[in-house]
Design a protein around this motif. Structure first.
Motif, PDB file in Angstrom:
ATOM      1  N   THR A  22       0.836  -1.206   0.000  1.00 39.27           N
ATOM      2  CA  THR A  22       0.000   0.000   0.000  1.00 39.27           C
ATOM      3  C   THR A  22       0.863   1.246   0.000  1.00 39.27           C
ATOM      4  O   THR A  22       0.585   2.213  -0.723  1.00 39.27           O
ATOM      5  N   ASP A  23       1.926   1.231   0.776  1.00 35.64           N
ATOM      6  CA  ASP A  23       2.824   2.378   0.831  1.00 35.64           C
ATOM      7  C   ASP A  23       3.432   2.664  -0.539  1.00 35.64           C
ATOM      8  O   ASP A  23       3.479   3.813  -0.979  1.00 35.64           O
ATOM      9  N   ALA A  24       3.869   1.627  -1.228  1.00 33.34           N
ATOM     10  CA  ALA A  24       4.451   1.819  -2.564  1.00 33.34           C
ATOM     11  C   ALA A  24       3.414   2.370  -3.538  1.00 33.34           C
ATOM     12  O   ALA A  24       3.733   3.189  -4.403  1.00 33.34           O
ATOM     13  N   ARG A  25       2.169   1.935  -3.407  1.00 38.40           N
ATOM     14  CA  ARG A  25       1.115   2.398  -4.313  1.00 38.40           C
ATOM     15  C   ARG A  25       0.644   3.815  -4.011  1.00 38.40           C
ATOM     16  O   ARG A  25       0.190   4.519  -4.895  1.00 38.40           O
ATOM     17  N   GLU A  26       0.727   4.248  -2.758  1.00 33.24           N
ATOM     18  CA  GLU A  26       0.208   5.560  -2.382  1.00 33.24           C
ATOM     19  C   GLU A  26       1.223   6.689  -2.541  1.00 33.24           C
ATOM     20  O   GLU A  26       0.851   7.852  -2.464  1.00 33.24           O
ATOM     21  N   ARG A  27       2.444   6.365  -2.772  1.00 31.22           N
ATOM     22  CA  ARG A  27       3.471   7.394  -2.951  1.00 31.22           C
ATOM     23  C   ARG A  27       3.337   8.062  -4.314  1.00 31.22           C
ATOM     24  O   ARG A  27       2.719   7.535  -5.224  1.00 31.22           O
ATOM     25  N   THR A  28       3.970   9.230  -4.416  1.00 32.22           N
ATOM     26  CA  THR A  28       4.124   9.863  -5.721  1.00 32.22           C
ATOM     27  C   THR A  28       5.619   9.956  -5.995  1.00 32.22           C
ATOM     28  O   THR A  28       6.442   9.975  -5.073  1.00 32.22           O
ATOM     29  N   TYR A  29       5.943   9.993  -7.265  1.00 28.39           N
ATOM     30  CA  TYR A  29       7.341   9.975  -7.691  1.00 28.39           C
ATOM     31  C   TYR A  29       7.553  11.089  -8.700  1.00 28.39           C
ATOM     32  O   TYR A  29       6.720  11.302  -9.579  1.00 28.39           O
ATOM     33  N   GLU A  30       8.684  11.787  -8.583  1.00 29.82           N
ATOM     34  CA  GLU A  30       8.952  12.937  -9.445  1.00 29.82           C
ATOM     35  C   GLU A  30      10.178  12.665 -10.310  1.00 29.82           C
ATOM     36  O   GLU A  30      11.119  12.009  -9.882  1.00 29.82           O
ATOM     37  N   GLY A  31      10.135  13.176 -11.525  1.00 26.84           N
ATOM     38  CA  GLY A  31      11.259  13.057 -12.440  1.00 26.84           C
ATOM     39  C   GLY A  31      11.390  14.323 -13.269  1.00 26.84           C
ATOM     40  O   GLY A  31      10.437  15.090 -13.411  1.00 26.84           O
ATOM     41  N   PHE A  32      12.591  14.538 -13.805  1.00 32.26           N
ATOM     42  CA  PHE A  32      12.878  15.734 -14.592  1.00 32.26           C
ATOM     43  C   PHE A  32      13.440  15.348 -15.951  1.00 32.26           C
ATOM     44  O   PHE A  32      14.039  14.283 -16.107  1.00 32.26           O
ATOM     45  N   ASP A  33      13.291  16.246 -16.915  1.00 32.25           N
ATOM     46  CA  ASP A  33      13.906  16.044 -18.213  1.00 32.25           C
ATOM     47  C   ASP A  33      15.404  16.326 -18.099  1.00 32.25           C
ATOM     48  O   ASP A  33      15.897  16.678 -17.030  1.00 32.25           O
TER      49      ASP A  33
END
Length: 136
Positions: free
Chosen positions: A40-51
C-alpha cells in the motif's frame, strides 16, 4: 526476504502443525497486515522526475499514472516548441523510473525468491504484479 514475509510464512507453517491455532492465526494475520502495508505504501506514494535540462518536471502515482507535469518559464523560453513534448516525455519516464526503483526495493524486501530484473518486462508494474500475486 523481509521480516514481515518471514513471519507470515512461519506463522502459516505453525498453524498447519500445531493445535494452538488461535495465536498462530493472529501472528499470521499481523504479518500479512505488515506485507499489505508495504504494498500500500508503494502504491500511495508519488514519484517525481525531470527532463535532461531540469526545466520540465513530472509526477506519477504508484500505479504509474501521470498526476502532474510542470513546464518552467525557462523551458518555454529556451526550448523549441516542437521539443516540449519530448522533454515532457523524458520527465514522465524519469518519474516512472523513480517509481520502478522504489517498487524494486519493495519487491526485493518482500519477495520470497530473487526477482529476475533482466526478464525484459515491458513495464515495471508487470514485474510488481507478478511477484506479489502469490501474496494475495
Amino acid at each position: 526476504m523481509s521480516d514481515a514475509y518471514r513471519r507470515a510464512v512461519d506463522s502459516v507453517r505453525e498453524v498447519t502443525r500445531t493445535e494452538a491455532y488461535e495465536p498462530a492465526l493472529r501472528r499470521a494475520e499481523e504479518a500479512t497486515r505488515d506485507l499489505v502495508a508495504l504494498v500500500t505504501d508503494a502504491r500511495e506514494r508519488t514519484y517525481e522526475g525531470f527532463d535532461e535540462t531540469g526545466t520540465v518536471a513530472a509526477v506519477v502515482d504508484g500505479a504509474g499514472g501521470v498526476t502532474d507535469v510542470r513546464i518552467s518559464a525557462r523551458a518555454v523560453r529556451d526550448l523549441p516548441a516542437d521539443l516540449l513534448g519530448t522533454h515532457c516525455r523524458q520527465a514522465v519516464t524519469a518519474a516512472r523510473l523513480a517509481m520502478a526503483q522504489s517498487i524494486r526495493a519493495s519487491l526485493d524486501d518482500v519477495a520470497a525468491e530473487p526477482v529476475d530484473w533482466d526478464a525484459g518486462a515491458p513495464d515495471p508494474l508487470t514485474v510488481w504484479h507478478d511477484a506479489t500475486r502469490g501474496l494475495r
